[in-house]
Design an enzyme around this catalytic site. Sequence first.
Site, mmCIF file in Angstrom:
data_model
loop_
_atom_site.group_PDB
_atom_site.id
_atom_site.type_symbol
_atom_site.label_atom_id
_atom_site.label_comp_id
_atom_site.label_asym_id
_atom_site.label_seq_id
_atom_site.Cartn_x
_atom_site.Cartn_y
_atom_site.Cartn_z
ATOM 1 N N GLU A 195 0.825 -1.211 0.000
ATOM 2 C CA GLU A 195 0.000 0.000 0.000
ATOM 3 C C GLU A 195 0.861 1.264 0.000
ATOM 4 O O GLU A 195 0.797 2.096 0.901
ATOM 5 C CB GLU A 195 -0.974 -0.023 1.181
ATOM 6 C CG GLU A 195 -2.009 -1.120 1.064
ATOM 7 C CD GLU A 195 -3.120 -1.057 2.104
ATOM 8 O OE1 GLU A 195 -3.097 -0.137 2.955
ATOM 9 O OE2 GLU A 195 -4.000 -1.928 2.074
ATOM 10 N N GLU A 319 -5.187 -8.604 -0.693
ATOM 11 C CA GLU A 319 -6.022 -8.286 0.475
ATOM 12 C C GLU A 319 -7.447 -8.114 -0.020
ATOM 13 O O GLU A 319 -7.733 -7.249 -0.845
ATOM 14 C CB GLU A 319 -5.555 -7.016 1.195
ATOM 15 C CG GLU A 319 -4.263 -7.183 1.971
ATOM 16 C CD GLU A 319 -3.916 -5.979 2.849
ATOM 17 O OE1 GLU A 319 -4.855 -5.294 3.327
ATOM 18 O OE2 GLU A 319 -2.712 -5.710 3.042
#
Length: 516
Positions: A195, A319
């Site tokens: 991220e 995810e």
Amino acid sequence: MKIYRYTAMAAAMFAASAYAAPQVGVTIEAAKPGPVISKYVYGQFAEHLGTGIYGGLWVGPDSRIPNTRGWRNDVVGALKELRVPVVRWPGGCFADQYHWRDGIGPRSERPVRINTNWGGVDEDNAVGTHEFFELVEQLGTDAYVNGNLGSGSVQEMAEWVEYLTAGGKSSLAALRARNGHPAPFKVAFFGVGNEGWGCGGNMRVEQYADAYNRYVSFLHPAPGSNTQFIAAGGHDEDTSWTDYLSSKIQVGRFDGISFHYYTSPGADKNGKFGATGFDESRWIWTLSQTRRMEGFIANNVAKMDQHDKKKKLAFVVDEWGTWYEPEAGSPPGFLVQQNSLRDAMVAALNFNIFHAHADRVRMTSIAQMVNVLQAMIRTDGDKMVLTPTYHAFKMYVPFQDATSVPVKLENNPQYTLGEVSIPAVSASAARGKDGKLYLALVNTNPREGAEIAVAVDGAKASSASGTVLTAAAMDAHNTYAAPGVVAPAPYEAAASGGKLVLKLPAKSIVVVAVRE
């Protein structure tokens, strides 16, 4: 005659389901094999977050809870039933504050750090590199290691790769041997950060691409390691990361781009978005939100296809899953939530979407494996319970490394509530490694059953057998006191008059082998 088998409870629900809607036609085009559905689509994620590892998986070798070198025997045994293909570790957001040297050597001598991402609790680094690979060995799975790009250095990451994979007379290989593992570890996948747009550094995509190019230039797995490198990509509607990374990353070690999307039901009239106690509006809204994954994947894959016409790069959804309000009374930042039939439906819908994009979606990791977010397993001390999501994963095991085949749906009604509408039935089919033809069906409607007329091109579908997952309530869930409220039941059907019809209970998942 048609034959259906269920538990007593499931049979009662089946009988009560209405079948007023017309038959849905499902044609399996078995003679048109598509891409293989990689087993890695069924990957798991274990982050240093709450009791996702400590307590849920790791109890230490001196615990009274039965364990093998610190890892819980009951949890590991249950996970082995899922044939877990890959585990992602140590994060997540935690990965970009993790320094691998903190987690090697005698556990009594390892430093204690603050887990600033998840609850501000002490992280004693009891689970480090060697412990993780012990878990990998016990599960018989592959490792997806996520490196620290956010707060680490190029040298630190490069030395970890050498520590993990080097042989010969390397000083880091010798250090690994002194710490108990002379042979190199097998690292199937290595993620360069996580991220980058958020907790991994709040970078622009251009910054991250430059960092990836620089870091990977110095990452040199030992010859024969066959490690694949995954770049940290975008999330939700944003396709700019996939677009830029697939066109601008120049180094040779670049095998995939990650993507994150969590399903949330949004707040109800009381401002809550709980894991249980919801009404039908939160049921359909959650399922409609998870179905957005189809568009997200299609849009990102379209960007990849512009720059990677040979489809070298994988689209890695590492995810995904449901994200609700934390369970009342749980520690802040631990992301503990209950897991209901709705979560199993979310999992199955996503599986069917991943299968439809098997040419690009070659790995995913649900968040997460134990106790955190959409977990397979919940624990409390020495107690353990399997969640509905666990059962969905187990039902879909035959799809691991199966060859996808097209499925055509005809006369599929819409399930509608208010202004929200989604297809009532989702389907996927594949030819398993055992040669059998498998069909997965999801009936999203919680009030009405569905009749599915199954046809196989070029053959007669004579019968079907497998399992069905359903329950009386939309938020039915398993507890330590009642662990079997949501559990698969046997399902069988035989053709009548040359026609195979499968009757799906309301709010159900059915996975069967179709006999041709």
